[in-house]
Design a protein around this motif. Structure first.
Motif, mmCIF file in Angstrom:
data_model
loop_
_atom_site.group_PDB
_atom_site.id
_atom_site.type_symbol
_atom_site.label_atom_id
_atom_site.label_comp_id
_atom_site.label_asym_id
_atom_site.label_seq_id
_atom_site.Cartn_x
_atom_site.Cartn_y
_atom_site.Cartn_z
ATOM 1 N N PHE A 164 0.830 -1.211 0.000
ATOM 2 C CA PHE A 164 0.000 0.000 0.000
ATOM 3 C C PHE A 164 0.862 1.256 0.000
ATOM 4 C CE2 PHE A 164 -2.170 3.355 2.438
ATOM 5 C CZ PHE A 164 -3.254 3.570 1.612
ATOM 6 N N ILE A 165 1.894 1.274 0.844
ATOM 7 C CA ILE A 165 2.749 2.459 0.921
ATOM 8 C C ILE A 165 3.530 2.661 -0.374
ATOM 9 C CG2 ILE A 165 4.737 3.463 2.112
ATOM 10 C CD1 ILE A 165 3.793 2.108 4.652
ATOM 11 N N SER A 166 4.015 1.568 -0.959
ATOM 12 C CA SER A 166 4.908 1.690 -2.112
ATOM 13 C C SER A 166 4.183 1.834 -3.443
ATOM 14 C CB SER A 166 5.845 0.474 -2.181
ATOM 15 O OG SER A 166 5.103 -0.735 -2.315
ATOM 16 N N HIS A 167 2.934 1.329 -3.556
ATOM 17 C CA HIS A 167 2.304 1.298 -4.875
ATOM 18 C C HIS A 167 0.863 1.818 -4.916
ATOM 19 C CE1 HIS A 167 5.672 -1.460 -5.610
ATOM 20 N NE2 HIS A 167 5.485 -1.212 -6.890
ATOM 21 N N ILE A 225 9.152 -4.049 11.555
ATOM 22 C CA ILE A 225 10.406 -4.506 10.946
ATOM 23 C C ILE A 225 10.137 -5.128 9.584
ATOM 24 C CG2 ILE A 225 12.372 -6.071 11.225
ATOM 25 C CD1 ILE A 225 12.025 -5.824 14.223
ATOM 26 N N VAL A 226 9.191 -6.044 9.527
ATOM 27 C CA VAL A 226 8.879 -6.723 8.266
ATOM 28 C C VAL A 226 8.337 -5.715 7.252
ATOM 29 C CG1 VAL A 226 7.599 -8.603 7.203
ATOM 30 C CG2 VAL A 226 8.404 -8.833 9.555
ATOM 31 N N THR A 227 7.526 -4.780 7.714
ATOM 32 C CA THR A 227 6.952 -3.792 6.809
ATOM 33 C C THR A 227 8.024 -2.887 6.214
ATOM 34 O OG1 THR A 227 4.877 -3.779 8.069
ATOM 35 C CG2 THR A 227 5.292 -1.911 6.628
ATOM 36 N N SER A 228 8.929 -2.395 7.039
ATOM 37 C CA SER A 228 9.948 -1.459 6.565
ATOM 38 C C SER A 228 10.862 -2.090 5.529
ATOM 39 C CB SER A 228 10.769 -0.944 7.752
ATOM 40 O OG SER A 228 9.956 -0.236 8.675
ATOM 41 N N VAL A 229 11.353 -3.288 5.806
ATOM 42 C CA VAL A 229 12.258 -3.950 4.867
ATOM 43 C C VAL A 229 11.523 -4.315 3.578
ATOM 44 C CG1 VAL A 229 13.789 -5.916 4.530
ATOM 45 C CG2 VAL A 229 13.678 -4.814 6.758
ATOM 46 N N SER A 230 10.308 -4.831 3.695
ATOM 47 C CA SER A 230 9.543 -5.197 2.502
ATOM 48 C C SER A 230 9.234 -3.968 1.651
ATOM 49 C CB SER A 230 8.238 -5.889 2.906
ATOM 50 O OG SER A 230 8.485 -7.072 3.646
ATOM 51 N N ARG A 231 8.918 -2.863 2.305
ATOM 52 C CA ARG A 231 8.628 -1.634 1.552
ATOM 53 C C ARG A 231 9.834 -1.189 0.736
ATOM 54 N NH1 ARG A 231 8.438 1.893 5.520
ATOM 55 N NH2 ARG A 231 10.438 2.818 5.008
ATOM 56 N N GLU A 232 11.012 -1.216 1.343
ATOM 57 C CA GLU A 232 12.217 -0.801 0.622
ATOM 58 C C GLU A 232 12.509 -1.736 -0.548
ATOM 59 O OE1 GLU A 232 13.817 1.977 1.078
ATOM 60 O OE2 GLU A 232 12.397 2.488 2.664
ATOM 61 N N VAL A 233 12.220 -3.016 -0.384
ATOM 62 C CA VAL A 233 12.442 -3.961 -1.482
ATOM 63 C C VAL A 233 11.468 -3.696 -2.624
ATOM 64 C CG1 VAL A 233 12.343 -6.400 -2.135
ATOM 65 C CG2 VAL A 233 13.413 -5.736 0.017
ATOM 66 N N PHE A 234 10.211 -3.464 -2.297
ATOM 67 C CA PHE A 234 9.211 -3.204 -3.339
ATOM 68 C C PHE A 234 9.501 -1.915 -4.101
ATOM 69 C CE2 PHE A 234 5.996 -5.716 -0.599
ATOM 70 C CZ PHE A 234 6.452 -6.903 -1.153
ATOM 71 N N LEU A 235 10.109 -0.942 -3.429
ATOM 72 C CA LEU A 235 10.439 0.311 -4.094
ATOM 73 C C LEU A 235 11.593 0.153 -5.086
ATOM 74 C CD1 LEU A 235 10.126 2.857 -1.131
ATOM 75 C CD2 LEU A 235 8.599 2.618 -3.100
ATOM 76 N N GLN A 236 12.327 -0.959 -4.990
ATOM 77 C CA GLN A 236 13.449 -1.195 -5.903
ATOM 78 C C GLN A 236 13.038 -1.913 -7.187
ATOM 79 O OE1 GLN A 236 16.381 0.173 -5.161
ATOM 80 N NE2 GLN A 236 15.393 0.916 -3.270
ATOM 81 N N VAL A 237 11.760 -2.250 -7.315
ATOM 82 C CA VAL A 237 11.297 -2.921 -8.532
ATOM 83 C C VAL A 237 11.522 -1.996 -9.732
ATOM 84 C CG1 VAL A 237 9.308 -3.922 -9.716
ATOM 85 C CG2 VAL A 237 9.571 -4.210 -7.237
ATOM 86 N N PRO A 238 12.154 -2.473 -10.809
ATOM 87 C CA PRO A 238 12.377 -1.615 -11.980
ATOM 88 C C PRO A 238 11.074 -1.029 -12.509
ATOM 89 C CG PRO A 238 13.639 -3.641 -12.170
ATOM 90 C CD PRO A 238 12.743 -3.803 -10.970
ATOM 91 N N ARG A 239 11.057 0.281 -12.658
ATOM 92 C CA ARG A 239 9.840 0.955 -13.121
ATOM 93 C C ARG A 239 9.441 0.489 -14.515
ATOM 94 N NH1 ARG A 239 5.520 2.977 -10.694
ATOM 95 N NH2 ARG A 239 4.462 4.530 -12.013
ATOM 96 N N MET A 240 10.426 0.128 -15.344
ATOM 97 C CA MET A 240 10.134 -0.320 -16.698
ATOM 98 C C MET A 240 9.301 -1.600 -16.698
ATOM 99 S SD MET A 240 13.748 0.460 -18.619
ATOM 100 C CE MET A 240 13.105 -0.288 -20.116
ATOM 101 N N ASN A 241 9.553 -2.487 -15.726
ATOM 102 C CA ASN A 241 8.778 -3.722 -15.650
ATOM 103 C C ASN A 241 7.298 -3.431 -15.391
ATOM 104 O OD1 ASN A 241 11.300 -4.809 -15.901
ATOM 105 N ND2 ASN A 241 11.241 -6.001 -14.008
ATOM 106 N N GLU A 242 7.042 -2.517 -14.463
ATOM 107 C CA GLU A 242 5.655 -2.191 -14.145
ATOM 108 C C GLU A 242 4.978 -1.469 -15.316
ATOM 109 O OE1 GLU A 242 5.096 -0.389 -10.301
ATOM 110 O OE2 GLU A 242 7.035 -1.110 -9.609
ATOM 111 N N GLU A 243 5.681 -0.536 -15.926
ATOM 112 C CA GLU A 243 5.086 0.200 -17.045
ATOM 113 C C GLU A 243 4.829 -0.716 -18.238
ATOM 114 O OE1 GLU A 243 7.785 3.345 -17.785
ATOM 115 O OE2 GLU A 243 7.118 4.556 -16.068
ATOM 116 N N ALA A 244 5.720 -1.691 -18.461
ATOM 117 C CA ALA A 244 5.505 -2.635 -19.559
ATOM 118 C C ALA A 244 4.262 -3.478 -19.314
ATOM 119 C CB ALA A 244 6.731 -3.522 -19.731
#
Length: 329
Positions: A112-115, A194-213
């Motif tokens: 929710f926070i990241s996307h 703890i789980v939320t913070s680390v997971s959020r940072e990982v989700f923010l690293q997803v390549p934007r091109m993959n999502e836009e494609a």
């Protein structure tokens, strides 16, 4: 007119007369510090293991009970009898309950926070989640004893009425909700940031091109999450979960404040009683004799080994799924 070629800059490191690369002084210092830090960490871990093993061997040599299956904990008896069966059961079960509750909620909050959340809301919400991770354990324990335990009485009755047939939620004893189930809920609240913070940072690293494609091909927002974001962040979520599990396994003061300890194993999770390694050590260490402390250290050695096994298993899972996690994208 003569053609010109761009000047090439030689970035190769200097080479000595022997043919070896000399490198820069800063690189050598950094490399030495990195290697030294890694070696120091291994030395510290080995020293802890040796200390725990030595003190545990003193206690186990005089123990008249089976250390793994005995329910009693009486190292001051003549002869001493103590075992970790109840502590192992309580530690594992409460941690499983905490993980089952916290991980799905944490992944949902991170997504929710990241996307999903607007930027004006995502920033403050992420700050609040990070702030919860800094709350001391004793504060969670006091809150759990004064707020969580009284309010869980109604939930326990509801679970007993509608899910008592599962045996796990069959409440057979009358009393306040100072049970392994309550401990699991409190641990879930504690590891959630703890789980939320680390997971959020990982989700923010997803390549934007993959999502836009994926969106360009007509995928819905959920399909983008399912096909692009979650596969990329799977290893990161596993790592975050293991960090949370490590805290759940070793949590002390919060569990000691909420739980009514007893050396009985019961599959009825709503009944008061039970115990964990950390809670037992915190409760008995101050009044224990020298031999009693060795017995507590022996239980600490089991917790130490259990934590290493959990982290080792997580590393194996991450290594096996590395090619599919999106880490190499």
């Amino acid at each position: 007119m003569a053609s010109t070629t761009p000047t090439q800059i030689d970035t190769a490191p200097p080479v000595s007369k022997s043919g070896r690369s000399t490198g820069r002084a800063g690189d050598k210092i950094f490399s030495g510090l990195s290697q030294g830090s890694g070696i120091l960490l291994l030395v510290i871990m080995a020293s802890i293991a040796v200390f725990l093993s030595y003190r545990a061997s003193i206690a186990l040599s005089d123990n008249q009970g089976n250390f793994l299956t005995t329910f009693d904990w009486d190292p001051s008896a003549k002869p001493p009898v103590f075992g970790i069966a109840v502590l192992l059961f309580g530690t594992v079960v409460s941690s499983i309950i905490a993980m089952a509750i916290a991980v799905p909620i944490a992944v949902g909050i991170a997504l929710f926070i990241s996307h999903y959340a607007p930027r004006k809301l995502a920033g403050p919400l992420a700050y609040v989640v990070d702030l919860l991770a800094a709350v001391p354990s004793i504060i969670y324990g006091v809150w759990g004893a004064l707020v969580l335990v009284p309010y869980l009485g109604g939930l326990n009755l509801w679970l007993d009425e509608y899910f008592g047939w599962t045996y796990l939620f069959d409440k057979t004893q009358v009393g306040v909700a100072r049970s392994i189930f309550t401990v699991g809920i409190l641990l879930a609240i504690m590891i959630l940031p703890i789980v939320t913070s680390v997971s959020r940072e990982v989700f923010l690293q997803v390549p934007r091109m993959n999502e836009e494609a994926a969106l360009a091909l007509g995928a819905t927002r959920w399909e983008v999450i399912r096909l692009s974001v979650l596969p990329f962040g799977r290893s990161g979520v596993i790592s975050a979960s293991m960090l949370g599990l490590g805290r759940a396994l070793g949590e002390t003061m919060a569990v000691a404040t909420v739980l009514s300890p007893s050396f009985l194993i019961s599959g009825h999770l709503l009944d008061p009683g039970g115990g964990t390694f950390a809670q037992n050590i915190a409760a008995k260490f101050g009044e224990a004799s020298e031999f009693g402390r060795d017995a507590l250290i022996a239980s600490g050695l089991v917790l130490f080994v259990l934590t290493l096994l959990v982290n080792g298993t997580a590393r194996l899972i991450i290594a096996r799924r590395k090619d599919f996690s999106g880490a190499n994208a």
